[in-house]
Scaffold this motif. Structure first.
Motif, PDB file in Angstrom:
ATOM      1  N   MET A   1      45.086  45.042  48.767  1.00  0.00           N
ATOM      2  CA  MET A   1      44.329  46.126  48.172  1.00  0.00           C
ATOM      3  C   MET A   1      43.009  45.591  47.626  1.00  0.00           C
ATOM      4  O   MET A   1      42.980  44.597  46.908  1.00  0.00           O
ATOM      5  CB  MET A   1      45.141  46.761  47.041  1.00  0.00           C
ATOM      6  N   LYS A   2      41.941  46.237  47.939  1.00  0.00           N
ATOM      7  CA  LYS A   2      40.632  45.888  47.424  1.00  0.00           C
ATOM      8  C   LYS A   2      40.485  46.518  46.034  1.00  0.00           C
ATOM      9  O   LYS A   2      40.737  47.701  45.851  1.00  0.00           O
ATOM     10  CB  LYS A   2      39.563  46.416  48.374  1.00  0.00           C
ATOM     11  N   LEU A   3      40.074  45.726  45.024  1.00  0.00           N
ATOM     12  CA  LEU A   3      40.021  46.222  43.652  1.00  0.00           C
ATOM     13  C   LEU A   3      38.697  46.876  43.289  1.00  0.00           C
ATOM     14  O   LEU A   3      38.602  47.540  42.283  1.00  0.00           O
ATOM     15  CB  LEU A   3      40.296  45.080  42.671  1.00  0.00           C
ATOM     16  N   GLU A   4      37.676  46.666  44.110  1.00  0.00           N
ATOM     17  CA  GLU A   4      36.366  47.218  43.774  1.00  0.00           C
ATOM     18  C   GLU A   4      36.390  48.741  43.823  1.00  0.00           C
ATOM     19  O   GLU A   4      37.415  49.346  44.058  1.00  0.00           O
ATOM     20  CB  GLU A   4      35.319  46.657  44.733  1.00  0.00           C
ATOM     21  N   CYS A   5      35.250  49.356  43.591  1.00  0.00           N
ATOM     22  CA  CYS A   5      35.168  50.817  43.502  1.00  0.00           C
ATOM     23  C   CYS A   5      35.730  51.505  44.747  1.00  0.00           C
ATOM     24  O   CYS A   5      35.140  51.440  45.820  1.00  0.00           O
ATOM     25  CB  CYS A   5      33.730  51.251  43.254  1.00  0.00           C
ATOM     26  N   GLN A   6      36.875  52.091  44.580  1.00  0.00           N
ATOM     27  CA  GLN A   6      37.554  52.851  45.616  1.00  0.00           C
ATOM     28  C   GLN A   6      38.140  54.085  44.939  1.00  0.00           C
ATOM     29  O   GLN A   6      37.803  54.387  43.807  1.00  0.00           O
ATOM     30  CB  GLN A   6      38.667  51.999  46.235  1.00  0.00           C
ATOM     31  N   ILE A  10      42.452  52.519  37.932  1.00  0.00           N
ATOM     32  CA  ILE A  10      42.879  51.269  37.329  1.00  0.00           C
ATOM     33  C   ILE A  10      43.149  51.528  35.855  1.00  0.00           C
ATOM     34  O   ILE A  10      42.306  52.110  35.166  1.00  0.00           O
ATOM     35  CB  ILE A  10      41.778  50.191  37.464  1.00  0.00           C
ATOM     36  N   GLU A  11      44.315  51.097  35.370  1.00  0.00           N
ATOM     37  CA  GLU A  11      44.612  51.246  33.947  1.00  0.00           C
ATOM     38  C   GLU A  11      44.504  49.890  33.279  1.00  0.00           C
ATOM     39  O   GLU A  11      45.043  48.888  33.767  1.00  0.00           O
ATOM     40  CB  GLU A  11      46.011  51.821  33.734  1.00  0.00           C
ATOM     41  N   TYR A  12      43.777  49.854  32.165  1.00  0.00           N
ATOM     42  CA  TYR A  12      43.594  48.619  31.393  1.00  0.00           C
ATOM     43  C   TYR A  12      43.583  48.977  29.919  1.00  0.00           C
ATOM     44  O   TYR A  12      42.809  49.839  29.486  1.00  0.00           O
ATOM     45  CB  TYR A  12      42.282  47.938  31.802  1.00  0.00           C
ATOM     46  N   ASN A  13      44.445  48.344  29.152  1.00  0.00           N
ATOM     47  CA  ASN A  13      44.545  48.589  27.701  1.00  0.00           C
ATOM     48  C   ASN A  13      44.660  50.077  27.363  1.00  0.00           C
ATOM     49  O   ASN A  13      44.024  50.566  26.429  1.00  0.00           O
ATOM     50  CB  ASN A  13      43.352  47.982  26.954  1.00  0.00           C
ATOM     51  N   CYS A  19      37.156  52.524  38.652  1.00  0.00           N
ATOM     52  CA  CYS A  19      36.914  51.310  39.428  1.00  0.00           C
ATOM     53  C   CYS A  19      36.713  50.119  38.485  1.00  0.00           C
ATOM     54  O   CYS A  19      36.585  50.282  37.272  1.00  0.00           O
ATOM     55  CB  CYS A  19      35.688  51.475  40.327  1.00  0.00           C
ATOM     56  N   THR A  20      36.658  48.935  39.062  1.00  0.00           N
ATOM     57  CA  THR A  20      36.502  47.721  38.253  1.00  0.00           C
ATOM     58  C   THR A  20      35.126  47.631  37.603  1.00  0.00           C
ATOM     59  O   THR A  20      34.989  47.071  36.522  1.00  0.00           O
ATOM     60  CB  THR A  20      36.752  46.467  39.107  1.00  0.00           C
ATOM     61  N   VAL A  21      34.107  48.187  38.240  1.00  0.00           N
ATOM     62  CA  VAL A  21      32.767  48.172  37.647  1.00  0.00           C
ATOM     63  C   VAL A  21      32.769  49.001  36.362  1.00  0.00           C
ATOM     64  O   VAL A  21      32.208  48.605  35.342  1.00  0.00           O
ATOM     65  CB  VAL A  21      31.700  48.692  38.640  1.00  0.00           C
TER      66      VAL A  21
END
Length: 120
Positions: A1-6, A10-13, A19-21
């Protein structure tokens, strides 16, 4: 899986990002966060030292941004003493240090802009 903007979220904290950006910019974006991290990259600093190095930032903004950077795990706050006057120092965490290479690239890019286009 590509993590960049798709299309995947993405869940974080506890926050969901498109996206990652978006995630990265939430952590270090804004007018002052990267500047604060830049001033902490070489050594720990007291609040008053940061204020002197960043005279254009208001006390309230600096305080809020430091709290946010601490909450996000980029900056550590260490309090010395129990009674006033206490001493508080800020430093980069290991996670914050992982951003130094990006800071150096931003600094180099800013220097190029000044050399080519800005008036000094």
């Amino acid at each position: 899986m590509k993590l960049e903007c798709q299309n995947d979220l993405i869940e974080y904290n506890g926050t969901v990002y498109p996206c990652t950006v978006s995630l990265a910019m939430d952590l270090v974006g804004g007018k002052w966060k990267a500047v604060i991290l830049y001033h902490l990259k070489d050594s720990k600093k007291r609040y008053s030292e940061l204020r002197k190095e960043m005279p254009a930032v208001t006390e309230r903004t600096l305080s809020l941004q430091l709290k946010q950077l601490e909450k996000d795990g980029l900056v550590a706050r260490k309090v010395y003493g129990k009674k006033p006057p206490i001493r508080v120092e800020y430093s980069l965490t290991d996670f914050g240090k992982s951003f130094i290479a990006v800071l150096e690239s931003i600094t180099a890019w800013g220097n190029q802009i000044v050399l080519k286009k800005a008036e000094i």
